[in-house]
Design a protein around this motif. Structure first.
Motif, PDB file in Angstrom:
ATOM      1  N   ALA A   1       2.415  35.665   0.027  1.00  0.00           N
ATOM      2  CA  ALA A   1       3.124  34.946   1.076  1.00  0.00           C
ATOM      3  C   ALA A   1       2.569  35.300   2.444  1.00  0.00           C
ATOM      4  CB  ALA A   1       4.604  35.298   1.024  1.00  0.00           C
ATOM      5  N   ALA A   2       2.929  34.472   3.423  1.00  0.00           N
ATOM      6  CA  ALA A   2       2.655  34.783   4.827  1.00  0.00           C
ATOM      7  C   ALA A   2       3.977  34.664   5.574  1.00  0.00           C
ATOM      8  CB  ALA A   2       1.625  33.820   5.392  1.00  0.00           C
TER       9      ALA A   2
ATOM     10  N   GLY B   1      11.023  34.687   8.333  1.00  0.00           N
ATOM     11  CA  GLY B   1      10.992  34.512   6.879  1.00  0.00           C
ATOM     12  C   GLY B   1       9.577  34.366   6.338  1.00  0.00           C
ATOM     13  N   LEU B   2       9.473  34.122   5.047  1.00  0.00           N
ATOM     14  CA  LEU B   2       8.172  34.067   4.380  1.00  0.00           C
ATOM     15  C   LEU B   2       7.913  32.680   3.804  1.00  0.00           C
ATOM     16  CD1 LEU B   2       8.563  37.386   2.335  1.00  0.00           C
ATOM     17  CD2 LEU B   2       7.245  37.095   4.432  1.00  0.00           C
ATOM     18  N   TYR B   3       6.643  32.328   3.654  1.00  0.00           N
ATOM     19  CA  TYR B   3       6.286  31.081   2.954  1.00  0.00           C
ATOM     20  C   TYR B   3       5.076  31.336   2.055  1.00  0.00           C
ATOM     21  CZ  TYR B   3       2.309  30.279   6.133  1.00  0.00           C
ATOM     22  OH  TYR B   3       1.122  30.390   6.819  1.00  0.00           O
ATOM     23  N   PRO B   4       4.953  30.554   0.976  1.00  0.00           N
ATOM     24  CA  PRO B   4       3.829  30.770   0.054  1.00  0.00           C
ATOM     25  C   PRO B   4       2.495  30.471   0.737  1.00  0.00           C
ATOM     26  CG  PRO B   4       5.544  29.405  -0.960  1.00  0.00           C
ATOM     27  CD  PRO B   4       5.866  29.497   0.505  1.00  0.00           C
ATOM     28  N   LEU B   5       1.540  31.378   0.563  1.00  0.00           N
ATOM     29  CA  LEU B   5       0.221  31.200   1.197  1.00  0.00           C
ATOM     30  C   LEU B   5      -0.667  30.370   0.260  1.00  0.00           C
ATOM     31  CD1 LEU B   5      -1.463  31.902   3.665  1.00  0.00           C
ATOM     32  CD2 LEU B   5      -2.281  33.912   2.463  1.00  0.00           C
ATOM     33  N   THR B   6      -0.776  29.077   0.560  1.00  0.00           N
ATOM     34  CA  THR B   6      -1.385  28.152  -0.400  1.00  0.00           C
ATOM     35  C   THR B   6      -2.741  27.601   0.030  1.00  0.00           C
ATOM     36  OG1 THR B   6      -0.232  26.329   0.680  1.00  0.00           O
ATOM     37  CG2 THR B   6       0.876  27.340  -1.203  1.00  0.00           C
ATOM     38  N   ASP B   7      -3.296  28.091   1.159  1.00  0.00           N
ATOM     39  CA  ASP B   7      -4.514  27.436   1.660  1.00  0.00           C
ATOM     40  C   ASP B   7      -5.652  27.399   0.631  1.00  0.00           C
ATOM     41  OD1 ASP B   7      -4.739  30.175   1.981  1.00  0.00           O
ATOM     42  OD2 ASP B   7      -5.395  30.117   4.066  1.00  0.00           O
TER      43      ASP B   7
ATOM     44  N   THR C   1       3.729  30.858  -5.824  1.00  0.00           N
ATOM     45  CA  THR C   1       4.493  29.837  -6.564  1.00  0.00           C
ATOM     46  C   THR C   1       5.898  29.668  -5.994  1.00  0.00           C
ATOM     47  OG1 THR C   1       5.603  31.270  -8.203  1.00  0.00           O
ATOM     48  CG2 THR C   1       3.340  30.629  -8.676  1.00  0.00           C
ATOM     49  N   GLY C   2       6.266  30.481  -5.000  1.00  0.00           N
ATOM     50  CA  GLY C   2       7.616  30.463  -4.433  1.00  0.00           C
ATOM     51  C   GLY C   2       8.024  31.883  -4.110  1.00  0.00           C
ATOM     52  N   ILE C   3       8.785  32.050  -3.014  1.00  0.00           N
ATOM     53  CA  ILE C   3       9.116  33.403  -2.541  1.00  0.00           C
ATOM     54  C   ILE C   3      10.243  33.985  -3.381  1.00  0.00           C
ATOM     55  CG2 ILE C   3       9.808  34.770  -0.528  1.00  0.00           C
ATOM     56  CD1 ILE C   3       7.186  33.187  -0.143  1.00  0.00           C
ATOM     57  N   GLU C   4       9.933  34.971  -4.213  1.00  0.00           N
ATOM     58  CA  GLU C   4      10.974  35.532  -5.070  1.00  0.00           C
ATOM     59  C   GLU C   4      10.979  37.061  -5.173  1.00  0.00           C
ATOM     60  OE1 GLU C   4      12.660  33.016  -8.393  1.00  0.00           O
ATOM     61  OE2 GLU C   4      10.507  32.678  -8.584  1.00  0.00           O
TER      62      GLU C   4
END
Lengths: 413, 86, 105
Positions: A114-115, A287-293, A333-336
Motif C-alpha cells: 500500500a501507499a 489512510g492507505l490505498y493499494p499500490l497498483t502502478d 488486493t485491498g487494505i486488510e
C-alpha cells in the motif's frame, strides 16, 4: 538472472509466498526497493484481543526477521534495494539497481502493498511535515523521532496509533486534529463521519490504546453526541483528540515552527481561527490505498472498491489475474493488514505452484486449505481499515466470474 | 480562502486553484489535468497526488471520486536511466 | 538529539557510529541506517530545494514512494535518502534549484 518465480515486494505477503514456493523446491527471487526485507511489518507491535491468550502479541519486527530468515534458509534469493519498473507477463520483470536488468521467471507475484493517501494542509511542503507512516517508520524502525513537539492532522486508526507510539517514545504530541475542511479532505474533515469510522474500526482495535478509543467512541450514542457538541477534546493516553478543531495551516520558513488551528462546526465548516501552536513536526494522515502502478502498467484492469481502500486490480479467488502467470497478494488486493497478507501470500504460493504444475496430484486440497486460511485470518483481523471489505470481496469475485464467462482466459478448475 | 495557494501536486507545485481552472477549461479526466497542469507528472508519478486530483475532478463535475478513472500506468513505473532500457 | 534512547534502541539493528558529510559539513550517523534517518537524528530537515521555486523540502513518505528526499550521494544524483543505507565517509549533497536532476541508478 533466471528463476521459476519472481516476487515483487518482500513484505508479509511476498515473503510467505516465497517460503511456500522455495520449500516446494521452486526457484524464487524476491525483490524489494527497501534495503531490508519485511515491508511494513517492521513497524508493527500490538496485541490482538481476538486471539487466544498466549498468542496475542503481534511483534512485526520479530515476525519479519523470522520470515526472511526462513525464506533464505529454504533457498530463495532476496534482493533488496532493487526497483522493479516493468512486468513482462510470461517472461519476468525488469529491474533497476540490481545485479542485472531482468529477472526471467515463469510466474510473477505482485505484492507491492500500500501507499499512504495524501492529506494536504497549506504549508505541507515545509520540511518537518511528513506522513504519519513516515513518522512511524523513522520512530519504530530506525529509532529517530520526527520532532520533539508534534502535531497530528487527520483522525484515523493509523494516526491515533502513531500518535500513541510517538508519545511512548518521548515525543510531546500536542494533539490529534481534523484535517482542514474542503474538497481534498472530503468526509475525513467532517466530525460526524470521523466518529462513525473510528467506532467501526475501534471495536476491533489492537492494543490498549485503540481499545480506549473504542470505549470512547463505541460506547453510547449519547456520549458521541456529547463529544460532538463539546469543543473540549477527548483524551487518549494524555493526547488531546480534537474532533471540533482542524489544522488549517503549517507555518515556518526553513522548517516547521508552528501550526494554525481553527474551530470546526458540526457539519465541517471553519467557524473561527483558534490559535497558533508551536511545533517542530507535523504528521499528516489520510489512510492507505493499494499500490497498483506496476500491475496496472501490465494491463491488469483496476476496479473501484472503496471497501478495500480504492482501486484494486481485478483478480480471482486464487489470486490469479487476467495476465497468465501474474498473481497478486497482500494489500495490493485491498487494505486488510499483515495477518491477511501472510495468509494471502501462502495462498498465492500454492496457487502459483499449481499454475506451474508443481503442486503434485493429490495436493489439490492444499489450495482449498489456503483459501480457508485467508478467510480465517480475515475473521481474526484485529483492525478494519475500511468498513465494507467483505461486501467488496464478494463484488470482486462476481466481477471475476463474469470476466471468466465472457472470455477464454483462466485455466483454473 | 486558503484554498488558493494550497499545493496539491508537491512534485510540480501545482495548486488547487490551477487544477480547478483546468477543470473549468474542459479537463474531465486525470490525463486531462496532467496535460494541462503537470500535476501527477513529477517524480512520484501521482502516487501522492492522484487521489487528490480525482477528488477535485469529482467535486467540480458533481460525481463520486471513485467514479473518476485512474490515469493509465505506463512502464517504467520508477525513474530509471536511459541506459537501462536501450 | 532526536534519537530514541533506551536499551533496545541503543543496541539497535544498525551498526557502528560513522562519519559522513552533508553539503560539506561533517555529521555522525549509524552505519546501515537510511541517510534520511541519520540526517533527521542530527536535526537536519531540509534535504533539497525545489527545482522551480527553490523552496526547501524534506522527508515526506519515508518509504520511497514520493521521491521528495532525493539527494546526490558520492556524485550520483536522484538517490532517495529514505531508502539508501549510510556508509562511512559518504558525501551527501542537497539538490538545489536550477540544478538538473537526473534519475536514480
Amino acid at each position: 538472472m533466471k528463476t521459476d518465480v519472481a516476487i515483487v515486494g518482500a513484505g508479509p505477503a511476498g515473503l510467505s509466498a516465497a517460503l511456500y514456493l522455495a520449500r516446494r523446491g521452486l526457484g524464487v527471487v524476491v525483490l524489494d526497493e527497501y534495503f531490508r526485507a519485511g515491508g511494513r511489518l517492521a513497524g508493527q507491535l500490538y496485541e490482538n484481543p481476538k486471539k487466544p491468550p498466549g498468542q496475542r502479541l503481534w511483534d512485526g519486527k520479530a515476525i519479519a526477521e523470522k520470515l526472511s530468515g526462513d525464506v533464505k534458509k529454504a533457498g530463495a534469493t532476496i534482493l533488496t534495494g532493487v526497483s522493479v519498473w516493468e512486468i513482462a507477463p510470461g517472461s519476468g520483470v525488469f529491474i533497476s539497481g540490481g545485479p542485472c536488468q531482468k529477472i526471467a521467471a515463469k510466474a510473477v507475484l505482485i505484492a507491492t502493498g500500500a501507499a499512504e493517501r495524501a492529506m494536504p494542509v497549506e504549508g505541507w511542503t515545509i520540511p518537518g511535515v511528513m506522513s504519519a507512516g513516515a513518522a512511524q517508520v523513522f520512530a519504530n524502525v530506525h529509532g529517530v523521532l520526527p520532532g520533539r513537539k508534534v502535531v497530528m492532522a487527520g483522525i484515523d486508526p493509523l494516526s491515533i496509533t502513531v500518535a500513541g507510539e510517538l508519545k511512548k517514545a518521548g515525543v510531546e504530541v500536542v494533539g490529534i486534529f481534523l484535517p482542514p475542511p474542503g474538497i481534498l479532505a472530503g468526509s475525513s474533515g467532517l466530525p460526524q463521519w470521523v466518529i462513525g469510522e473510528l467506532s467501526r474500526s475501534a471495536d476491533m482495535a489492537p492494543g490498549t490504546f485503540l481499545k480506549m478509543a473504542g470505549k470512547l467512541f463505541g460506547g453510547s450514542y449519547r456520549e458521541v453526541g456529547a463529544r460532538l457538541c463539546s469543543l473540549a477534546p477527548a483524551n487518549i493516553w494524555g493526547i488531546p483528540l480534537h474532533l471540533r478543531k482542524a489544522v488549517i495551516r503549517v507555518e515556518g520558513e526553513e522548517q516547521v515552527d508552528s501550526v494554525l488551528t481553527a474551530r470546526i462546526s458540526h457539519d465541517g465548516k471553519i467557524e473561527q481561527e483558534d490559535c497558533r501552536i508551536e511545533a517542530d513536526a507535523v504528521c499528516l494522515s489520510g489512510g492507505l490505498y493499494p499500490l497498483t502502478d506496476l500491475i496496472a502498467a501490465a494491463g491488469c484492469p483496476l476496479v473501484s472498491m472503496p471497501g478495500l481502500g480504492g482501486m484494486v486490480p481485478l483478480h480471482g479467488p486464487l489470486l490469479q489475474t487476467q495476465s497468465k502467470g501474474v498473481f497478486l497478494a497482500g494489500s495490493v488486493t485491498g487494505i486488510e493488514g499483515a495477518p491477511v497478507a501472510i495468509a494471502q501470500g501462502h495462498l498465492a504460493g500454492v496457487s502459483i505452484a499449481a499454475f506451474l504444475g508443481r503442486l503434485g496430484k493429490g495436493n489439490r486440497h492444499e489450495l482449498d486449505r489456503a483459501v480457508e486460511m485467508v478467510g480465517q485470518a480475515r475473521e481474526e483481523s484485529p483492525l478494519k481499515f475500511y468498513p465494507g471489505a467483505d461486501g467488496a470481496r464478494k463484488e470482486l469475485a462476481a466481477l471475476w466470474d463474469r470476466w471468466k464467462i465472457n472470455s477464454a482466459g483462466g485455466n483454473y478448475a | 480562502m486558503p484554498d488558493d495557494k494550497l499545493i496539491v501536486c508537491r512534485c510540480e507545485e501545482v495548486t488547487l486553484d490551477e487544477i480547478k481552472k483546468a477543470v473549468k477549461d474542459g479537463a474531465s479526466t486525470v490525463s486531462g489535468i496532467k496535460k494541462r497542469t503537470r500535476a501527477c507528472m513529477g517524480m512520484c508519478q501521482g502516487r501522492v497526488c492522484q487521489s487528490l486530483v480525482k477528488k477535485v475532478l469529482a467535486h467540480e463535475s458533481g460525481n463520486q471520486a471513485d467514479s473518476i478513472e485512474t490515469a493509465t500506468s505506463r512502464s517504467p513505473v520508477r525513474p530509471i536511466q536511459l541506459g537501462e532500457i536501450i | 538529539m532526536l534519537r530514541i534512547k533506551g536499551k533496545d534502541r541503543e543496541k539497535g539493528r544498525e551498526g557502528d557510529q560513522i562519519t559522513f558529510t552533508f553539503n560539506g559539513l561533517s555529521y555522525q550517523g549509524l552505519a546501515g541506517e537510511p541517510i534520511a534517518a541519520a540526517l533527521l537524528a542530527n536535526g537536519v530537515r531540509t534535504l533539497r530545494h525545489h527545482e522551480k521555486s527553490g523552496k526547501p523540502r524534506g522527508i515526506y513518505c519515508g518509504i520511497g514512494h514520493c521521491y521528495e528526499c532525493r539527494v546526490t550521494v558520492d556524485g550520483v544524483p536522484g538517490v532517495r535518502a529514505c531508502l539508501t543505507p549510510l556508509k562511512e565517509g559518504m558525501e551527501v549533497m542537497s539538490e538545489r534549484a536550477g540544478e538538473v536532476t537526473s534519475n536514480e541508478n
